[in-house]
Design a protein around this motif. Structure first.
Motif, PDB file in Angstrom:
ATOM      1  N   GLN A 148      -0.641  11.049 -10.744  1.00  0.00           N
ATOM      2  CA  GLN A 148       0.794  10.915 -11.909  1.00  0.00           C
ATOM      3  C   GLN A 148       1.055  12.457 -12.673  1.00  0.00           C
ATOM      4  OE1 GLN A 148       2.722   8.578 -12.734  1.00  0.00           O
ATOM      5  NE2 GLN A 148       2.276   7.601 -10.876  1.00  0.00           N
ATOM      6  N   PRO A 149       2.491  12.531 -12.575  1.00  0.00           N
ATOM      7  CA  PRO A 149       3.469  11.772 -12.495  1.00  0.00           C
ATOM      8  C   PRO A 149       4.311  12.426 -11.296  1.00  0.00           C
ATOM      9  CG  PRO A 149       4.327  13.929 -13.490  1.00  0.00           C
ATOM     10  CD  PRO A 149       2.527  14.045 -13.428  1.00  0.00           C
ATOM     11  N   ARG A 150       3.742  12.791 -10.612  1.00  0.00           N
ATOM     12  CA  ARG A 150       4.073  13.292  -8.908  1.00  0.00           C
ATOM     13  C   ARG A 150       4.080  12.215  -8.190  1.00  0.00           C
ATOM     14  NH1 ARG A 150       1.797  17.411 -11.057  1.00  0.00           N
ATOM     15  NH2 ARG A 150      -0.277  16.302 -10.669  1.00  0.00           N
ATOM     16  N   ARG A 151       3.513  10.745  -7.785  1.00  0.00           N
ATOM     17  CA  ARG A 151       3.636  10.185  -6.823  1.00  0.00           C
ATOM     18  C   ARG A 151       4.416   8.700  -8.043  1.00  0.00           C
ATOM     19  NH1 ARG A 151      -1.876  10.572  -3.860  1.00  0.00           N
ATOM     20  NH2 ARG A 151      -0.895  12.400  -2.859  1.00  0.00           N
ATOM     21  N   LEU A 152       5.471   8.364  -7.461  1.00  0.00           N
ATOM     22  CA  LEU A 152       6.289   7.863  -7.736  1.00  0.00           C
ATOM     23  C   LEU A 152       6.652   6.233  -7.611  1.00  0.00           C
ATOM     24  CD1 LEU A 152       9.728   9.726  -7.788  1.00  0.00           C
ATOM     25  CD2 LEU A 152       8.025   9.813  -9.558  1.00  0.00           C
ATOM     26  N   HIS A 153       6.282   5.970  -6.222  1.00  0.00           N
ATOM     27  CA  HIS A 153       5.874   4.296  -5.351  1.00  0.00           C
ATOM     28  C   HIS A 153       4.710   4.267  -4.654  1.00  0.00           C
ATOM     29  CE1 HIS A 153      10.058   3.471  -6.884  1.00  0.00           C
ATOM     30  NE2 HIS A 153      10.455   4.625  -6.691  1.00  0.00           N
ATOM     31  N   LEU A 154       3.547   3.104  -5.484  1.00  0.00           N
ATOM     32  CA  LEU A 154       3.421   2.748  -4.153  1.00  0.00           C
ATOM     33  C   LEU A 154       3.438   1.354  -3.283  1.00  0.00           C
ATOM     34  CD1 LEU A 154      -0.335   3.416  -5.728  1.00  0.00           C
ATOM     35  CD2 LEU A 154       1.177   4.652  -4.468  1.00  0.00           C
ATOM     36  N   LEU A 155       3.643   1.037  -1.667  1.00  0.00           N
ATOM     37  CA  LEU A 155       4.110  -0.124  -1.060  1.00  0.00           C
ATOM     38  C   LEU A 155       3.205  -0.806  -0.741  1.00  0.00           C
ATOM     39  CD1 LEU A 155       6.193   2.527  -0.703  1.00  0.00           C
ATOM     40  CD2 LEU A 155       7.141   1.281   0.086  1.00  0.00           C
ATOM     41  N   PRO A 156       3.022  -1.972  -1.510  1.00  0.00           N
ATOM     42  CA  PRO A 156       1.943  -3.247  -0.133  1.00  0.00           C
ATOM     43  C   PRO A 156       2.626  -2.909   1.101  1.00  0.00           C
ATOM     44  CG  PRO A 156       2.864  -3.874  -2.304  1.00  0.00           C
ATOM     45  CD  PRO A 156       3.550  -2.427  -1.954  1.00  0.00           C
ATOM     46  N   ARG A 157       1.628  -3.229   2.104  1.00  0.00           N
ATOM     47  CA  ARG A 157       2.116  -2.817   3.170  1.00  0.00           C
ATOM     48  C   ARG A 157       2.533  -4.662   3.174  1.00  0.00           C
ATOM     49  NH1 ARG A 157      -3.113  -3.991   7.616  1.00  0.00           N
ATOM     50  NH2 ARG A 157      -2.514  -6.168   6.451  1.00  0.00           N
ATOM     51  N   HIS A 182       4.877  -4.386  -5.536  1.00  0.00           N
ATOM     52  CA  HIS A 182       4.708  -2.723  -5.805  1.00  0.00           C
ATOM     53  C   HIS A 182       3.999  -1.915  -6.713  1.00  0.00           C
ATOM     54  CE1 HIS A 182       7.731   0.463  -4.421  1.00  0.00           C
ATOM     55  NE2 HIS A 182       7.721   0.551  -5.767  1.00  0.00           N
ATOM     56  N   THR A 183       4.170  -0.984  -7.100  1.00  0.00           N
ATOM     57  CA  THR A 183       4.151  -0.422  -7.939  1.00  0.00           C
ATOM     58  C   THR A 183       4.535   1.206  -8.257  1.00  0.00           C
ATOM     59  OG1 THR A 183       1.432  -1.433  -7.720  1.00  0.00           O
ATOM     60  CG2 THR A 183       1.444   0.284  -9.142  1.00  0.00           C
ATOM     61  N   PHE A 184       4.389   1.384  -9.551  1.00  0.00           N
ATOM     62  CA  PHE A 184       5.868   2.328  -9.848  1.00  0.00           C
ATOM     63  C   PHE A 184       5.547   2.889 -10.960  1.00  0.00           C
ATOM     64  CE2 PHE A 184       7.717  -1.369 -11.042  1.00  0.00           C
ATOM     65  CZ  PHE A 184       8.340  -1.356 -12.310  1.00  0.00           C
ATOM     66  N   GLU A 240       3.717  -2.815 -12.472  1.00  0.00           N
ATOM     67  CA  GLU A 240       2.342  -3.093 -10.999  1.00  0.00           C
ATOM     68  C   GLU A 240       3.333  -4.203 -11.318  1.00  0.00           C
ATOM     69  OE1 GLU A 240      -0.807  -5.427  -8.099  1.00  0.00           O
ATOM     70  OE2 GLU A 240      -0.432  -4.655  -9.890  1.00  0.00           O
ATOM     71  N   CYS A 241       4.584  -5.268 -10.211  1.00  0.00           N
ATOM     72  CA  CYS A 241       4.958  -6.180 -10.307  1.00  0.00           C
ATOM     73  C   CYS A 241       3.733  -7.131  -9.807  1.00  0.00           C
ATOM     74  CB  CYS A 241       6.358  -6.005  -9.202  1.00  0.00           C
ATOM     75  SG  CYS A 241       7.071  -7.477  -8.732  1.00  0.00           S
ATOM     76  N   ARG A 242       4.298  -8.201 -10.611  1.00  0.00           N
ATOM     77  CA  ARG A 242       3.437  -9.589 -10.448  1.00  0.00           C
ATOM     78  C   ARG A 242       3.475 -10.356  -8.805  1.00  0.00           C
ATOM     79  NH1 ARG A 242       0.217 -10.571 -14.584  1.00  0.00           N
ATOM     80  NH2 ARG A 242       0.404  -9.653 -16.776  1.00  0.00           N
ATOM     81  N   ASP A 243       4.688 -10.245  -9.140  1.00  0.00           N
ATOM     82  CA  ASP A 243       5.600 -11.147  -7.895  1.00  0.00           C
ATOM     83  C   ASP A 243       5.186 -10.759  -6.466  1.00  0.00           C
ATOM     84  OD1 ASP A 243       6.209 -13.314  -9.141  1.00  0.00           O
ATOM     85  OD2 ASP A 243       7.968 -12.852  -9.608  1.00  0.00           O
ATOM     86  N   CYS A 244       5.385  -8.732  -5.980  1.00  0.00           N
ATOM     87  CA  CYS A 244       5.459  -8.085  -4.724  1.00  0.00           C
ATOM     88  C   CYS A 244       4.504  -7.342  -4.831  1.00  0.00           C
ATOM     89  CB  CYS A 244       6.722  -7.829  -4.222  1.00  0.00           C
ATOM     90  SG  CYS A 244       7.503  -5.999  -5.523  1.00  0.00           S
ATOM     91  N   LEU A 246       4.713  10.540   6.656  1.00  0.00           N
ATOM     92  CA  LEU A 246       3.475  10.574   6.373  1.00  0.00           C
ATOM     93  C   LEU A 246       3.399  11.260   5.005  1.00  0.00           C
ATOM     94  CD1 LEU A 246       2.645  12.640   9.449  1.00  0.00           C
ATOM     95  CD2 LEU A 246       2.520   9.913   9.160  1.00  0.00           C
ATOM     96  N   HIS A 247       2.687  10.332   4.332  1.00  0.00           N
ATOM     97  CA  HIS A 247       2.466  10.395   2.708  1.00  0.00           C
ATOM     98  C   HIS A 247       3.803  10.567   1.581  1.00  0.00           C
ATOM     99  CE1 HIS A 247      -1.654   9.309   2.638  1.00  0.00           C
ATOM    100  NE2 HIS A 247      -1.688   9.736   3.867  1.00  0.00           N
ATOM    101  N   HIS A 248       5.246  10.761   2.243  1.00  0.00           N
ATOM    102  CA  HIS A 248       6.031  10.656   2.006  1.00  0.00           C
ATOM    103  C   HIS A 248       6.949  10.016   1.044  1.00  0.00           C
ATOM    104  CE1 HIS A 248       9.913  12.574   1.788  1.00  0.00           C
ATOM    105  NE2 HIS A 248      10.581  11.499   2.447  1.00  0.00           N
ATOM    106  N   LEU A 249       6.736   8.703   1.347  1.00  0.00           N
ATOM    107  CA  LEU A 249       7.565   7.426   0.728  1.00  0.00           C
ATOM    108  C   LEU A 249       7.380   7.600  -0.691  1.00  0.00           C
ATOM    109  CD1 LEU A 249       7.620   4.180   2.935  1.00  0.00           C
ATOM    110  CD2 LEU A 249       9.541   5.768   2.391  1.00  0.00           C
ATOM    111  N   GLU A 250       5.875   7.750  -0.464  1.00  0.00           N
ATOM    112  CA  GLU A 250       5.447   7.569  -2.553  1.00  0.00           C
ATOM    113  C   GLU A 250       6.224   9.147  -3.491  1.00  0.00           C
ATOM    114  OE1 GLU A 250       1.397   8.740  -0.198  1.00  0.00           O
ATOM    115  OE2 GLU A 250       3.036   7.951   0.278  1.00  0.00           O
ATOM    116  N   ARG A 251       6.004   9.160  -2.369  1.00  0.00           N
ATOM    117  CA  ARG A 251       6.845  11.002  -3.204  1.00  0.00           C
ATOM    118  C   ARG A 251       8.561  10.604  -3.702  1.00  0.00           C
ATOM    119  NH1 ARG A 251       3.195  14.441  -4.318  1.00  0.00           N
ATOM    120  NH2 ARG A 251       1.700  14.836  -3.545  1.00  0.00           N
ATOM    121  N   THR A 252       9.239   9.582  -3.219  1.00  0.00           N
ATOM    122  CA  THR A 252      10.734   9.242  -3.200  1.00  0.00           C
ATOM    123  C   THR A 252      11.600   8.687  -4.312  1.00  0.00           C
ATOM    124  OG1 THR A 252      10.867   7.493  -1.749  1.00  0.00           O
ATOM    125  CG2 THR A 252      10.441   9.823  -0.524  1.00  0.00           C
TER     126      THR A 252
END
Length: 358
Positions: free
Chosen positions: A237-246, A62-64, A56-60, A187-193
């Motif tokens: 894991q390991p199929r979801r690569l990114h989790l984006l804060p709103r 973003h979790t990856f 996780e990025c401590r600044d923004c 729809l539940h797509h960005l986390e897998r890209t």
């Protein structure tokens, strides 16, 4: 052979260099070097070998996945392998975000903006969402993209009019789709890209001026994620690569000139956190399953014992699922909500002032 067809053999990658990219020292979203390890876990859902780290990025925020899987590694972990174990309870719980009433709720969210002429569903798979959305928008032309040939089968079934195999970020795909759509759904797509920012920009490029982008994605700041750790099923894991804060997604869209029409958790929360915890914990508390990649398979007695205990433990998962449903009306309004929906409108071109003759 279809990309989703099960393999008869187990072509396990040899050596981490083929499975993982080099570990990156900075955040892929904001570039900050202030990272912290959020969890280390194995493949809890499919019991495949490997260890995966989520930072996780401590600044923004973003979790990856870090290090990220290589394309070869991604293909391996996403591929169906004949003989690989699947616990039905876990699979059903994870699929709750795709059930019909949730698809209908997502489609209804676009009703206030009128009936679009054209709609692109990115990562559509079997195109169940376009099939459902057509109930509300019968005159809309639905198209779909997907990494697998499933979308071509969906076109044959009449669920989409055009099917495009490949990522939306592929220059050839985007060249055919740029500026064509009134609505694009992610729809539940960005986390897998592999690159969610590039995917987001490609979706905006596919829209006409004044078109709408609808995004539903997991929230890494969900309190359940901190409480359950690696047992939070949406980590997958390991199929979801990114989790984006709103906040990150909102700022990125606003930087592209978009207007945020609506954003929130209340309508998008998927009530499956307790059931997911119960299903994963049950699966891993029992004797290990037989898998194609085990050097020594478990004895038939241990395999039968696992099957019996899984069935006996199913009422626990059902009870946890009932608890999710009972708590859902409250959870939607708290930091425990696990998914958010965001709808953004792309800018319309400004009218040119009329020239006046002297």
């Amino acid at each position: 052979m279809s990309a989703t067809a099960p393999d008869t053999a187990f072509p396990a990658p040899h050596g981490s260099a083929r499975v993982h990219e080099p570990r990156r020292p900075d955040c892929p979203w904001c570039g900050s070097a202030r990272l912290r390890t959020r969890l280390r876990t194995g493949d809890l859902r499919r019991h495949r070998p490997g260890l995966f780290t989520v930072d996780e990025c401590r600044d923004c925020g973003h979790t990856f996945q870090n290090p990220r899987l290589t394309p070869e590694g991604l293909a391996f972990y996403r591929r169906a392998v004949r003989g690989a174990p699947r616990d039905p309870a876990t699979e059903r719980v994870l699929a709750l975000h795709a059930v019909r009433h949730r698809r209908r709720a997502t489609a209804r969210a676009m009703l206030p903006f009128g009936e679009p002429e054209s709609w692109l569903d990115v990562g559509t798979g079997n195109a169940r969402f376009p099939e459902t959305a057509r109930e509300f928008f019968p005159y809309t032309a639905f198209d779909g993209t997907d990494l697998t040939p499933r979308v071509e089968r969906a076109r044959e079934l009449g669920r989409v009019e055009e099917a495009h195999v490949g990522p939306l970020t592929d220059p050839g795909v985007l060249a055919r789709l740029a500026g064509r759509y009134d609505v694009v759904s992610l729809l539940h797509h960005l986390e897998r890209t592999t690159d969610p920012r590039a995917e987001l920009h490609a979706a905006l490029d596919a829209l006409r001026p004044g078109g709408h982008l609808i995004v539903e994605t997991l929230d890494p700041r969900c309190a359940y994620a901190a409480l359950f750790g690696r047992w939070w099923l949406p980590y997958d894991q390991p199929r979801r690569l990114h989790l984006l804060p709103r906040r990150n997604l909102r700022e990125e869209l606003e930087a592209r000139g978009c207007e945020i029409v609506t954003a929130g958790h209340r309508a998008a929360h998927v009530p499956h956190d307790l059931a997911g915890l119960a299903a994963l914990a049950l699966s891993h508390a029992l004797p290990a399953p037989d898998t194609p990649w085990r050097a020594v398979p478990p004895s038939p007695a241990r395999q039968r014992l696992r099957t019996v205990l899984l069935r006996a433990g199913t009422p626990l998962v059902v009870a946890a699922a009932a608890g999710d449903l009972v708590l859902a009306p409250l959870i939607r309004h708290t930091p425990f909500a696990n998914t958010y929906r965001l709808i953004a409108r792309t800018p319309k071109p400004r009218p040119q002032p009329r020239s006046t003759s002297a």
